[in-house]
Enzyme design. Structure first.
Site, PDB file in Angstrom:
ATOM      1  N   LYS A  22     -20.875 -13.427 -30.430  1.00  0.00           N
ATOM      2  CA  LYS A  22     -19.557 -13.128 -29.867  1.00  0.00           C
ATOM      3  C   LYS A  22     -18.488 -13.162 -30.947  1.00  0.00           C
ATOM      4  O   LYS A  22     -17.647 -12.257 -31.036  1.00  0.00           O
ATOM      5  CB  LYS A  22     -19.233 -14.158 -28.786  1.00  0.00           C
ATOM      6  CG  LYS A  22     -17.774 -14.251 -28.355  1.00  0.00           C
ATOM      7  CD  LYS A  22     -17.570 -15.416 -27.408  1.00  0.00           C
ATOM      8  CE  LYS A  22     -16.109 -15.576 -26.978  1.00  0.00           C
ATOM      9  NZ  LYS A  22     -15.285 -16.169 -28.055  1.00  0.00           N
ATOM     10  N   ASN A  23     -18.513 -14.188 -31.794  1.00  0.00           N
ATOM     11  CA  ASN A  23     -17.466 -14.361 -32.787  1.00  0.00           C
ATOM     12  C   ASN A  23     -17.625 -13.457 -34.001  1.00  0.00           C
ATOM     13  O   ASN A  23     -16.782 -13.486 -34.905  1.00  0.00           O
ATOM     14  CB  ASN A  23     -17.390 -15.829 -33.217  1.00  0.00           C
ATOM     15  CG  ASN A  23     -16.890 -16.721 -32.099  1.00  0.00           C
ATOM     16  OD1 ASN A  23     -16.141 -16.297 -31.230  1.00  0.00           O
ATOM     17  ND2 ASN A  23     -17.334 -17.974 -32.095  1.00  0.00           N
ATOM     18  N   CYS A 116      -9.213 -19.628 -23.998  1.00  0.00           N
ATOM     19  CA  CYS A 116      -9.410 -20.956 -23.421  1.00  0.00           C
ATOM     20  C   CYS A 116      -8.276 -21.900 -23.793  1.00  0.00           C
ATOM     21  O   CYS A 116      -7.751 -21.856 -24.907  1.00  0.00           O
ATOM     22  CB  CYS A 116     -10.735 -21.550 -23.932  1.00  0.00           C
ATOM     23  SG  CYS A 116     -12.187 -20.830 -23.183  1.00  0.00           S
ATOM     24  N   ARG A 121      -3.393 -23.427 -30.819  1.00  0.00           N
ATOM     25  CA  ARG A 121      -4.048 -22.604 -31.832  1.00  0.00           C
ATOM     26  C   ARG A 121      -2.998 -21.616 -32.352  1.00  0.00           C
ATOM     27  O   ARG A 121      -3.043 -20.425 -32.074  1.00  0.00           O
ATOM     28  CB  ARG A 121      -5.256 -21.875 -31.236  1.00  0.00           C
ATOM     29  CG  ARG A 121      -6.354 -22.829 -30.831  1.00  0.00           C
ATOM     30  CD  ARG A 121      -7.601 -22.108 -30.391  1.00  0.00           C
ATOM     31  NE  ARG A 121      -7.443 -21.517 -29.076  1.00  0.00           N
ATOM     32  CZ  ARG A 121      -8.384 -20.794 -28.468  1.00  0.00           C
ATOM     33  NH1 ARG A 121      -9.527 -20.579 -29.073  1.00  0.00           N
ATOM     34  NH2 ARG A 121      -8.193 -20.296 -27.273  1.00  0.00           N
ATOM     35  N   ASP A 305     -17.606 -25.561 -31.366  1.00  0.00           N
ATOM     36  CA  ASP A 305     -18.072 -24.818 -30.197  1.00  0.00           C
ATOM     37  C   ASP A 305     -19.361 -25.381 -29.606  1.00  0.00           C
ATOM     38  O   ASP A 305     -19.819 -24.919 -28.563  1.00  0.00           O
ATOM     39  CB  ASP A 305     -18.267 -23.341 -30.544  1.00  0.00           C
ATOM     40  CG  ASP A 305     -16.957 -22.575 -30.525  1.00  0.00           C
ATOM     41  OD1 ASP A 305     -15.932 -23.137 -30.096  1.00  0.00           O
ATOM     42  OD2 ASP A 305     -16.949 -21.397 -30.943  1.00  0.00           O
ATOM     43  N   ARG A 397     -17.128 -15.415 -20.558  1.00  0.00           N
ATOM     44  CA  ARG A 397     -16.509 -14.919 -21.789  1.00  0.00           C
ATOM     45  C   ARG A 397     -17.457 -14.983 -22.975  1.00  0.00           C
ATOM     46  O   ARG A 397     -17.287 -14.240 -23.942  1.00  0.00           O
ATOM     47  CB  ARG A 397     -15.247 -15.721 -22.107  1.00  0.00           C
ATOM     48  CG  ARG A 397     -14.087 -15.514 -21.130  1.00  0.00           C
ATOM     49  CD  ARG A 397     -12.844 -16.249 -21.586  1.00  0.00           C
ATOM     50  NE  ARG A 397     -12.624 -16.024 -23.001  1.00  0.00           N
ATOM     51  CZ  ARG A 397     -12.587 -16.987 -23.908  1.00  0.00           C
ATOM     52  NH1 ARG A 397     -12.740 -18.247 -23.565  1.00  0.00           N
ATOM     53  NH2 ARG A 397     -12.399 -16.685 -25.184  1.00  0.00           N
TER      54      ARG A 397
END
Length: 418
Positions: A22-23, A116, A121, A305, A397
Protein backbone atom coordinates in the site's frame (compact mmCIF):
# COMPACT_ATOMS: atom_id res chain seq x y z
CA UNK A 1 -21.14 0.58 7.46
CA UNK A 2 -19.79 -2.97 7.62
CA UNK A 3 -18.44 -5.15 10.40
CA UNK A 4 -16.58 -8.41 10.90
CA UNK A 5 -18.15 -11.24 12.88
CA UNK A 6 -15.48 -13.57 14.24
CA UNK A 7 -15.78 -16.85 16.09
CA UNK A 8 -12.40 -17.19 17.71
CA UNK A 9 -10.27 -20.14 18.66
CA UNK A 10 -9.30 -21.65 15.31
CA UNK A 11 -5.64 -22.30 14.59
CA UNK A 12 -4.30 -21.02 11.28
CA UNK A 13 -2.73 -23.28 8.65
CA UNK A 14 -1.78 -22.77 5.03
CA UNK A 15 -0.30 -20.16 2.71
CA UNK A 16 -1.20 -16.53 2.10
CA UNK A 17 -0.03 -14.46 -0.86
CA UNK A 18 1.14 -10.99 0.17
CA UNK A 19 -0.27 -8.03 -1.78
CA UNK A 20 1.78 -5.20 -3.25
CA UNK A 21 2.67 -2.61 -0.65
CA UNK A 22 0.00 0.00 0.00
CA UNK A 23 2.70 2.48 1.00
CA UNK A 24 4.52 1.91 -2.29
CA UNK A 25 1.58 1.84 -4.68
CA UNK A 26 0.05 5.13 -3.52
CA UNK A 27 3.13 7.35 -4.12
CA UNK A 28 3.84 5.45 -7.35
CA UNK A 29 0.33 6.29 -8.55
CA UNK A 30 0.99 9.92 -7.60
CA UNK A 31 4.17 9.75 -9.68
CA UNK A 32 2.26 8.75 -12.82
CA UNK A 33 1.08 12.37 -13.12
CA UNK A 34 4.66 13.26 -14.08
CA UNK A 35 4.66 11.40 -17.40
CA UNK A 36 2.67 11.46 -20.62
CA UNK A 37 3.58 7.82 -21.18
CA UNK A 38 1.29 4.93 -20.30
CA UNK A 39 2.07 3.16 -17.05
CA UNK A 40 0.99 -0.31 -15.94
CA UNK A 41 1.24 -1.13 -12.23
CA UNK A 42 1.05 -4.84 -11.51
CA UNK A 43 -0.77 -6.66 -8.71
CA UNK A 44 -2.19 -3.59 -6.99
CA UNK A 45 -3.94 -4.15 -3.65
CA UNK A 46 -7.74 -4.04 -3.69
CA UNK A 47 -8.07 -1.47 -0.92
CA UNK A 48 -10.15 1.67 -0.50
CA UNK A 49 -7.09 3.97 -0.32
CA UNK A 50 -6.09 2.86 -3.81
CA UNK A 51 -9.62 3.39 -5.12
CA UNK A 52 -9.65 6.90 -3.66
CA UNK A 53 -6.27 7.68 -5.21
CA UNK A 54 -7.58 6.53 -8.59
CA UNK A 55 -10.60 8.82 -8.16
CA UNK A 56 -8.23 11.72 -7.50
CA UNK A 57 -6.18 10.91 -10.60
CA UNK A 58 -9.38 10.75 -12.65
CA UNK A 59 -10.37 14.14 -11.27
CA UNK A 60 -7.05 15.53 -12.51
CA UNK A 61 -7.86 14.31 -16.03
CA UNK A 62 -5.89 11.06 -15.99
CA UNK A 63 -7.35 7.84 -17.35
CA UNK A 64 -7.27 4.78 -15.12
CA UNK A 65 -8.41 1.32 -16.16
CA UNK A 66 -8.26 -1.85 -14.06
CA UNK A 67 -7.09 -4.97 -15.86
CA UNK A 68 -7.65 -7.78 -13.37
CA UNK A 69 -5.27 -7.05 -10.48
CA UNK A 70 -3.27 -4.58 -12.57
CA UNK A 71 -4.01 -0.93 -13.29
CA UNK A 72 -3.27 1.09 -16.42
CA UNK A 73 -2.70 4.84 -16.00
CA UNK A 74 -2.58 7.34 -18.87
CA UNK A 75 -1.88 10.89 -17.68
CA UNK A 76 -1.26 12.39 -21.11
CA UNK A 77 -4.48 14.44 -20.98
CA UNK A 78 -4.26 15.51 -17.34
CA UNK A 79 -5.51 19.10 -17.21
CA UNK A 80 -6.39 19.98 -13.61
CA UNK A 81 -4.15 21.01 -10.71
CA UNK A 82 -6.81 20.99 -7.96
CA UNK A 83 -7.09 17.84 -5.88
CA UNK A 84 -10.75 17.34 -4.87
CA UNK A 85 -11.20 18.27 -1.22
CA UNK A 86 -13.62 15.44 -0.39
CA UNK A 87 -11.11 12.82 -1.49
CA UNK A 88 -8.14 14.62 0.09
CA UNK A 89 -9.95 14.46 3.43
CA UNK A 90 -10.38 10.69 3.03
CA UNK A 91 -6.84 9.92 1.94
CA UNK A 92 -3.68 10.96 3.75
CA UNK A 93 -1.58 9.93 0.76
CA UNK A 94 -3.22 12.60 -1.37
CA UNK A 95 -0.50 14.93 -0.08
CA UNK A 96 2.01 13.04 -2.26
CA UNK A 97 0.33 14.56 -5.27
CA UNK A 98 1.60 18.01 -4.35
CA UNK A 99 5.08 17.27 -5.67
CA UNK A 100 3.98 15.66 -8.92
CA UNK A 101 1.15 18.12 -9.63
CA UNK A 102 3.34 21.19 -9.01
CA UNK A 103 6.00 19.64 -11.24
CA UNK A 104 3.53 19.14 -14.08
CA UNK A 105 1.36 22.24 -13.88
CA UNK A 106 3.50 24.70 -11.87
CA UNK A 107 0.40 25.11 -9.71
CA UNK A 108 -1.37 22.90 -7.17
CA UNK A 109 -4.28 23.22 -4.78
CA UNK A 110 -5.13 20.67 -2.12
CA UNK A 111 -7.18 20.53 1.04
CA UNK A 112 -5.36 19.37 4.13
CA UNK A 113 -5.17 15.56 3.87
CA UNK A 114 -7.09 13.15 6.09
CA UNK A 115 -6.62 9.47 6.85
CA UNK A 116 -6.42 7.74 10.23
CA UNK A 117 -6.59 9.79 13.41
CA UNK A 118 -3.38 8.53 14.99
CA UNK A 119 -1.92 11.88 16.03
CA UNK A 120 -0.52 15.03 14.52
CA UNK A 121 1.09 14.45 11.15
CA UNK A 122 1.92 17.99 10.00
CA UNK A 123 2.92 18.63 6.40
CA UNK A 124 5.44 21.32 7.37
CA UNK A 125 8.42 19.24 6.18
CA UNK A 126 6.71 18.66 2.82
CA UNK A 127 6.09 22.38 2.35
CA UNK A 128 9.55 23.44 3.52
CA UNK A 129 11.15 21.06 1.04
CA UNK A 130 8.98 22.31 -1.83
CA UNK A 131 9.85 25.90 -0.94
CA UNK A 132 13.53 25.00 -1.25
CA UNK A 133 12.79 23.95 -4.83
CA UNK A 134 11.27 27.35 -5.63
CA UNK A 135 7.58 26.78 -4.86
CA UNK A 136 5.58 29.67 -3.41
CA UNK A 137 3.09 28.34 -0.86
CA UNK A 138 0.16 29.95 0.86
CA UNK A 139 -2.30 28.33 3.25
CA UNK A 140 -5.84 29.68 3.24
CA UNK A 141 -9.23 28.42 4.43
CA UNK A 142 -8.03 24.85 4.89
CA UNK A 143 -6.26 24.68 1.51
CA UNK A 144 -2.62 24.55 0.51
CA UNK A 145 -1.97 26.66 -2.62
CA UNK A 146 1.27 26.19 -4.53
CA UNK A 147 2.72 27.90 -7.58
CA UNK A 148 6.09 28.44 -9.22
CA UNK A 149 7.61 29.65 -12.48
CA UNK A 150 10.34 27.04 -12.46
CA UNK A 151 11.48 24.25 -10.15
CA UNK A 152 15.19 24.41 -9.32
CA UNK A 153 17.23 21.72 -7.64
CA UNK A 154 18.60 22.44 -4.20
CA UNK A 155 20.23 20.91 -1.13
CA UNK A 156 17.50 19.99 1.38
CA UNK A 157 18.07 18.88 4.95
CA UNK A 158 15.03 17.29 6.63
CA UNK A 159 14.62 17.97 10.36
CA UNK A 160 13.48 14.36 10.75
CA UNK A 161 13.43 11.44 8.28
CA UNK A 162 9.80 11.84 7.20
CA UNK A 163 8.66 9.26 4.67
CA UNK A 164 6.02 11.50 3.13
CA UNK A 165 8.26 14.56 2.89
CA UNK A 166 11.07 12.51 1.34
CA UNK A 167 8.71 11.11 -1.31
CA UNK A 168 7.08 14.46 -2.04
CA UNK A 169 10.43 16.17 -2.57
CA UNK A 170 11.53 13.31 -4.82
CA UNK A 171 8.40 13.71 -6.96
CA UNK A 172 8.89 17.46 -7.30
CA UNK A 173 12.62 17.22 -8.00
CA UNK A 174 12.73 14.64 -10.80
CA UNK A 175 11.94 17.27 -13.48
CA UNK A 176 13.48 20.26 -11.68
CA UNK A 177 16.36 22.14 -13.23
CA UNK A 178 19.67 20.93 -11.80
CA UNK A 179 20.44 18.56 -8.94
CA UNK A 180 18.54 18.05 -5.69
CA UNK A 181 20.08 16.37 -2.67
CA UNK A 182 17.83 15.24 0.19
CA UNK A 183 19.73 14.75 3.45
CA UNK A 184 18.42 12.88 6.49
CA UNK A 185 16.03 11.18 4.07
CA UNK A 186 13.72 8.40 5.20
CA UNK A 187 15.15 4.93 4.52
CA UNK A 188 11.98 2.82 4.30
CA UNK A 189 11.86 0.16 1.57
CA UNK A 190 8.95 2.05 -0.03
CA UNK A 191 11.30 5.02 -0.64
CA UNK A 192 13.62 2.79 -2.63
CA UNK A 193 10.64 1.34 -4.48
CA UNK A 194 9.54 4.83 -5.53
CA UNK A 195 13.08 5.53 -6.70
CA UNK A 196 13.09 2.35 -8.79
CA UNK A 197 9.76 3.27 -10.38
CA UNK A 198 10.90 6.80 -11.16
CA UNK A 199 14.07 5.46 -12.77
CA UNK A 200 11.94 3.01 -14.73
CA UNK A 201 10.13 5.95 -16.35
CA UNK A 202 13.39 7.78 -17.06
CA UNK A 203 14.29 9.72 -13.92
CA UNK A 204 17.79 9.86 -12.45
CA UNK A 205 17.47 9.14 -8.74
CA UNK A 206 20.16 7.51 -6.59
CA UNK A 207 20.73 6.73 -2.94
CA UNK A 208 17.24 5.76 -1.76
CA UNK A 209 17.55 3.40 1.18
CA UNK A 210 20.35 5.54 2.60
CA UNK A 211 20.15 8.88 4.38
CA UNK A 212 21.12 10.85 1.27
CA UNK A 213 19.20 10.83 -2.00
CA UNK A 214 20.50 12.56 -5.13
CA UNK A 215 18.12 13.54 -7.92
CA UNK A 216 19.32 14.86 -11.26
CA UNK A 217 16.49 16.63 -13.03
CA UNK A 218 15.36 15.41 -16.46
CA UNK A 219 13.11 17.06 -19.03
CA UNK A 220 10.90 14.15 -20.06
CA UNK A 221 9.64 10.87 -18.62
CA UNK A 222 8.23 7.83 -20.37
CA UNK A 223 5.86 4.96 -19.63
CA UNK A 224 6.71 1.58 -18.14
CA UNK A 225 5.38 -1.60 -16.55
CA UNK A 226 6.21 -1.98 -12.89
CA UNK A 227 5.76 -4.46 -10.04
CA UNK A 228 5.84 -2.80 -6.58
CA UNK A 229 7.39 -4.54 -3.60
CA UNK A 230 5.24 -6.73 -1.33
CA UNK A 231 3.50 -5.19 1.66
CA UNK A 232 5.68 -5.77 4.71
CA UNK A 233 2.89 -4.63 7.04
CA UNK A 234 0.39 -7.11 5.61
CA UNK A 235 3.01 -9.87 5.87
CA UNK A 236 3.72 -8.90 9.48
CA UNK A 237 0.02 -8.82 10.34
CA UNK A 238 -0.49 -12.41 9.12
CA UNK A 239 2.61 -13.62 10.96
CA UNK A 240 1.37 -12.06 14.19
CA UNK A 241 -2.06 -13.61 13.60
CA UNK A 242 -0.51 -17.09 13.43
CA UNK A 243 1.61 -16.36 16.50
CA UNK A 244 -1.54 -15.44 18.45
CA UNK A 245 -3.81 -18.20 17.18
CA UNK A 246 -1.26 -20.97 16.86
CA UNK A 247 -0.70 -23.15 13.82
CA UNK A 248 1.66 -22.85 10.87
CA UNK A 249 1.43 -20.42 7.96
CA UNK A 250 3.55 -19.43 4.99
CA UNK A 251 3.64 -15.78 3.92
CA UNK A 252 4.43 -16.06 0.21
CA UNK A 253 5.89 -13.33 -1.95
CA UNK A 254 7.30 -11.47 1.06
CA UNK A 255 10.64 -9.71 1.49
CA UNK A 256 11.87 -11.07 4.85
CA UNK A 257 14.64 -8.48 5.13
CA UNK A 258 12.06 -5.70 5.16
CA UNK A 259 10.48 -6.97 8.40
CA UNK A 260 13.60 -8.36 10.07
CA UNK A 261 12.86 -6.33 13.22
CA UNK A 262 9.48 -8.10 13.60
CA UNK A 263 10.93 -11.54 12.81
CA UNK A 264 13.56 -11.00 15.51
CA UNK A 265 10.90 -10.13 18.09
CA UNK A 266 8.64 -13.05 17.15
CA UNK A 267 11.56 -15.41 17.61
CA UNK A 268 12.22 -13.77 20.96
CA UNK A 269 8.55 -14.47 21.82
CA UNK A 270 9.15 -18.17 21.13
CA UNK A 271 7.87 -18.59 17.57
CA UNK A 272 9.67 -20.91 15.20
CA UNK A 273 10.40 -19.01 11.97
CA UNK A 274 12.22 -20.17 8.86
CA UNK A 275 12.86 -18.34 5.60
CA UNK A 276 13.03 -19.78 2.10
CA UNK A 277 13.68 -17.04 -0.46
CA UNK A 278 10.42 -15.03 -0.57
CA UNK A 279 8.58 -17.31 1.86
CA UNK A 280 8.37 -16.75 5.61
CA UNK A 281 7.18 -19.81 7.54
CA UNK A 282 5.96 -19.31 11.10
CA UNK A 283 5.01 -22.16 13.42
CA UNK A 284 3.64 -21.89 16.95
CA UNK A 285 1.80 -24.42 19.12
CA UNK A 286 2.18 -22.93 22.60
CA UNK A 287 1.56 -19.84 24.68
CA UNK A 288 4.33 -17.39 23.94
CA UNK A 289 6.54 -15.41 26.31
CA UNK A 290 6.34 -11.62 26.38
CA UNK A 291 9.03 -9.50 24.80
CA UNK A 292 10.13 -7.13 27.55
CA UNK A 293 10.32 -3.93 25.49
CA UNK A 294 9.38 -2.68 22.04
CA UNK A 295 10.06 0.81 20.71
CA UNK A 296 8.78 1.96 17.34
CA UNK A 297 11.43 3.63 15.22
CA UNK A 298 11.95 4.75 11.62
CA UNK A 299 13.14 1.93 9.35
CA UNK A 300 15.02 -0.34 9.96
CA UNK A 301 13.62 -0.16 13.49
CA UNK A 302 10.36 -1.71 14.61
CA UNK A 303 7.58 -0.27 12.40
CA UNK A 304 4.86 1.86 13.95
CA UNK A 305 2.39 0.22 11.54
CA UNK A 306 2.87 -3.12 13.36
CA UNK A 307 2.81 -1.71 16.89
CA UNK A 308 -0.91 -2.27 17.50
CA UNK A 309 -0.86 -5.84 16.20
CA UNK A 310 2.21 -6.70 18.26
CA UNK A 311 0.72 -5.12 21.38
CA UNK A 312 -2.35 -7.33 20.89
CA UNK A 313 0.01 -10.33 20.76
CA UNK A 314 1.80 -9.24 23.95
CA UNK A 315 -1.62 -9.02 25.60
CA UNK A 316 -1.90 -12.83 25.61
CA UNK A 317 1.76 -13.70 26.21
CA UNK A 318 3.11 -14.86 29.54
CA UNK A 319 4.76 -11.97 31.36
CA UNK A 320 4.95 -8.19 31.05
CA UNK A 321 5.85 -5.87 28.18
CA UNK A 322 6.41 -2.16 27.74
CA UNK A 323 5.49 -0.83 24.29
CA UNK A 324 6.79 2.65 23.43
CA UNK A 325 5.29 4.53 20.49
CA UNK A 326 7.81 7.13 19.34
CA UNK A 327 6.21 8.25 16.08
CA UNK A 328 2.50 9.01 16.61
CA UNK A 329 1.21 10.34 19.91
CA UNK A 330 -2.33 8.95 19.83
CA UNK A 331 -1.69 5.55 18.32
CA UNK A 332 -2.97 3.69 21.39
CA UNK A 333 -6.61 4.57 20.68
CA UNK A 334 -7.35 0.88 20.14
CA UNK A 335 -6.34 -0.05 23.71
CA UNK A 336 -9.73 0.70 25.35
CA UNK A 337 -11.30 -1.63 22.76
CA UNK A 338 -8.80 -4.39 23.60
CA UNK A 339 -9.66 -3.91 27.27
CA UNK A 340 -13.27 -4.76 26.41
CA UNK A 341 -11.88 -8.15 25.44
CA UNK A 342 -10.09 -8.52 28.77
CA UNK A 343 -6.70 -7.01 27.98
CA UNK A 344 -4.69 -5.74 30.95
CA UNK A 345 -3.01 -2.71 29.39
CA UNK A 346 -2.29 0.69 30.94
CA UNK A 347 -1.29 3.60 28.72
CA UNK A 348 0.77 6.44 30.19
CA UNK A 349 1.87 8.98 27.61
CA UNK A 350 3.63 7.18 24.79
CA UNK A 351 4.04 3.94 26.76
CA UNK A 352 1.70 0.96 27.03
CA UNK A 353 2.31 -1.34 30.00
CA UNK A 354 1.02 -4.79 29.08
CA UNK A 355 0.37 -7.62 31.53
CA UNK A 356 -0.37 -10.81 29.63
CA UNK A 357 -3.65 -12.65 30.20
CA UNK A 358 -4.42 -16.25 29.28
CA UNK A 359 -6.86 -15.43 26.49
CA UNK A 360 -9.08 -12.68 25.12
CA UNK A 361 -12.86 -12.91 25.51
CA UNK A 362 -15.19 -12.20 22.60
CA UNK A 363 -16.72 -8.70 22.58
CA UNK A 364 -18.06 -5.97 20.31
CA UNK A 365 -15.31 -3.45 19.54
CA UNK A 366 -14.86 -0.47 17.22
CA UNK A 367 -12.03 -0.03 14.70
CA UNK A 368 -10.93 3.60 15.11
CA UNK A 369 -8.00 3.37 12.68
CA UNK A 370 -6.38 1.04 10.17
CA UNK A 371 -3.71 -0.77 12.20
CA UNK A 372 -5.63 -0.61 15.47
CA UNK A 373 -8.55 -2.19 13.64
CA UNK A 374 -6.28 -4.98 12.39
CA UNK A 375 -5.14 -5.60 15.97
CA UNK A 376 -8.76 -6.02 17.07
CA UNK A 377 -9.36 -8.55 14.29
CA UNK A 378 -6.34 -10.56 15.46
CA UNK A 379 -7.58 -10.42 19.04
CA UNK A 380 -10.99 -11.68 17.89
CA UNK A 381 -9.39 -14.54 15.97
CA UNK A 382 -7.59 -15.74 19.10
CA UNK A 383 -10.42 -15.00 21.55
CA UNK A 384 -12.81 -17.34 23.28
CA UNK A 385 -16.27 -16.87 21.80
CA UNK A 386 -17.77 -14.45 19.30
CA UNK A 387 -16.45 -10.97 18.52
CA UNK A 388 -17.74 -8.18 16.33
CA UNK A 389 -15.37 -5.57 14.91
CA UNK A 390 -17.55 -2.63 13.96
CA UNK A 391 -16.87 0.10 11.36
CA UNK A 392 -14.21 -1.68 9.35
CA UNK A 393 -13.90 1.12 6.78
CA UNK A 394 -10.48 1.96 8.21
CA UNK A 395 -9.34 -1.65 7.84
CA UNK A 396 -10.49 -1.61 4.20
CA UNK A 397 -7.96 1.17 3.60
CA UNK A 398 -5.00 -1.16 3.92
CA UNK A 399 -6.02 -4.84 3.64
CA UNK A 400 -7.51 -6.31 0.49
CA UNK A 401 -9.77 -9.38 0.84
CA UNK A 402 -8.68 -9.76 4.47
CA UNK A 403 -11.55 -12.02 5.51
CA UNK A 404 -11.06 -14.29 2.47
CA UNK A 405 -7.36 -14.70 3.15
CA UNK A 406 -8.02 -15.45 6.81
CA UNK A 407 -10.77 -17.97 5.98
CA UNK A 408 -8.38 -19.74 3.63
CA UNK A 409 -6.12 -20.19 6.65
CA UNK A 410 -8.95 -21.68 8.70
CA UNK A 411 -10.33 -18.62 10.52
CA UNK A 412 -14.07 -18.21 11.14
CA UNK A 413 -14.66 -14.63 10.00
CA UNK A 414 -17.32 -13.00 7.81
CA UNK A 415 -18.04 -9.47 6.64
CA UNK A 416 -21.62 -8.28 7.01
CA UNK A 417 -23.45 -5.02 6.36
CA UNK A 418 -24.82 -3.18 9.38
Amino acid sequence: MEKYIINGGNKLYGSVRIQSAKNSVLPILAATVLTDGKVKILNVPQISDLKNMVKILTGLGCKAVFDGNDILIDSSNADCFEIPSALAHELRSSVFLLGSVISRFRSAKIAYPGGCDIGLRPVDLHLTGLKRLGVEITEKNGYILCKCDKLRGNDIMLDCPSVGATENIMLAAVKAEGVTVIRNAAREPEIEDLQNFLNCIGAKVHGAGSGTIRIEGVKTLTGCEYQPIPDRIEAGTFLIAAAMCGGEIVAEGAYPENISSLIHKLRENGCKISINNDKIILENHKRLTSVKTIETQPYPGFPTDLQAQFTALCGVCAGHSIITENLFETRFKYVPELRKMGADITVIGRNAFVRGIERYKGATVIAHDLRGGAALVLAGLSAEGRSEVVDISHINRGYGFLEYKLRNLGADIVRVAV
